[in-house]
Design an enzyme around this catalytic site. Structure first.
Site, PDB file in Angstrom:
ATOM      1  CG  ASP A  30      -2.063   0.972   1.076  1.00  0.00           C
ATOM      2  OD1 ASP A  30      -3.212   0.535   0.935  1.00  0.00           O
ATOM      3  OD2 ASP A  30      -1.808   2.215   1.071  1.00  0.00           O
ATOM      4  CG  HIS A 100      -8.582  -3.056  -2.413  1.00  0.00           C
ATOM      5  ND1 HIS A 100      -9.487  -2.292  -3.117  1.00  0.00           N
ATOM      6  CD2 HIS A 100      -8.331  -2.390  -1.266  1.00  0.00           C
ATOM      7  CE1 HIS A 100      -9.751  -1.190  -2.436  1.00  0.00           C
ATOM      8  NE2 HIS A 100      -9.077  -1.231  -1.293  1.00  0.00           N
TER       9      HIS A 100
HETATM   10  P1  AMP Z   1      -9.674   1.487   0.223  1.00  0.00           P
HETATM   11  O1  AMP Z   1      -9.791   2.694   1.101  1.00  0.00           O
HETATM   12  O2  AMP Z   1     -10.107   0.234   0.911  1.00  0.00           O
HETATM   13  O3  AMP Z   1     -10.326   1.690  -1.120  1.00  0.00           O
HETATM   14  O4  AMP Z   1      -8.125   1.297  -0.001  1.00  0.00           O
HETATM   15  C1  AMP Z   1      -7.440   1.755  -1.104  1.00  0.00           C
HETATM   16  C2  AMP Z   1      -5.983   1.686  -0.741  1.00  0.00           C
HETATM   17  O5  AMP Z   1      -5.237   1.785  -1.919  1.00  0.00           O
HETATM   18  C3  AMP Z   1      -5.521   2.793   0.200  1.00  0.00           C
HETATM   19  O6  AMP Z   1      -4.988   2.228   1.388  1.00  0.00           O
HETATM   20  C4  AMP Z   1      -4.468   3.529  -0.619  1.00  0.00           C
HETATM   21  O7  AMP Z   1      -3.388   3.966   0.163  1.00  0.00           O
HETATM   22  C5  AMP Z   1      -4.055   2.468  -1.614  1.00  0.00           C
HETATM   23  N1  AMP Z   1      -3.535   2.982  -2.863  1.00  0.00           N
HETATM   24  C6  AMP Z   1      -4.074   3.930  -3.666  1.00  0.00           C
HETATM   25  N2  AMP Z   1      -3.315   4.121  -4.757  1.00  0.00           N
HETATM   26  C7  AMP Z   1      -2.266   3.251  -4.648  1.00  0.00           C
HETATM   27  C8  AMP Z   1      -1.132   2.981  -5.462  1.00  0.00           C
HETATM   28  N3  AMP Z   1      -0.919   3.624  -6.614  1.00  0.00           N
HETATM   29  N4  AMP Z   1      -0.268   2.034  -5.029  1.00  0.00           N
HETATM   30  C9  AMP Z   1      -0.467   1.390  -3.883  1.00  0.00           C
HETATM   31  N5  AMP Z   1      -1.524   1.598  -3.066  1.00  0.00           N
HETATM   32  C10 AMP Z   1      -2.405   2.529  -3.443  1.00  0.00           C
END
Ligand code: AMP
Length: 114
Positions: A30, A100
């Site tokens: 993440d 995810h």
């Molecule tokens: P959610 O809030 O459950 O939708 O989680 C989405 C997660 O994706 C968050 O914890 C973000 O920090 C993570 N995230 C968003 N963009 C990226 C990226 N490009 N690479 C890795 N993690 C990401």
């Protein structure tokens, strides 16, 4: 609909620190870790939220959980403990609309809800 940011990672259009990949899933770190170990397991099939999952996805969802378990073991948090989180829609704080599984671990999570 345009592809999700996670599909862009799958397609190597944007970078990520990839922990694991197979035909059906990808797992990467993440970008804003909420714990010392914070890895996302993502099915390559674009399912927007858990609400869109169907019977057809049963095996895929189970596979994601087993991959999460294996990563926890590889990262040596299987015995200390870890949390698996799926956020669904606004009240849960979902920000990326491509299903995810968060793997969170590496310290005590007892006071945090992820
Ligand atoms: P959610 O809030 O459950 O939708 O989680 C989405 C997660 O994706 C968050 O914890 C973000 O920090 C993570 N995230 C968003 N963009 C990226 C990226 N490009 N690479 C890795 N993690 C990401």
């Amino acid at each position: 609909m345009s592809e999700s940011i996670f599909t862009k990672i799958i397609n190597r259009e944007i970078p990520a620190t990839i922990e694991y990949e197979d035909e059906f899933t990808i797992a990467f770190h993440d970008i804003h870790p909420q714990a010392p170990i914070h890895i996302l397991v993502v099915p390559k099939k674009e399912i927007q939220t858990l609400n869109q999952a169907t019977e057809e996805d049963t095996k895929l969802l189970g596979h994601c959980l087993l991959i999460a378990k294996n990563i926890a073991k590889t990262r040596q948090i299987d015995e200390s403990g870890y949390r698996i989180v799926i956020n669904c829609n606004a009240d849960a704080g979902q920000t990326v609309f491509h299903l995810h599984f968060h793997i969170l671990g590496g310290h005590s999570l007892q006071l945090a809800m992820g």
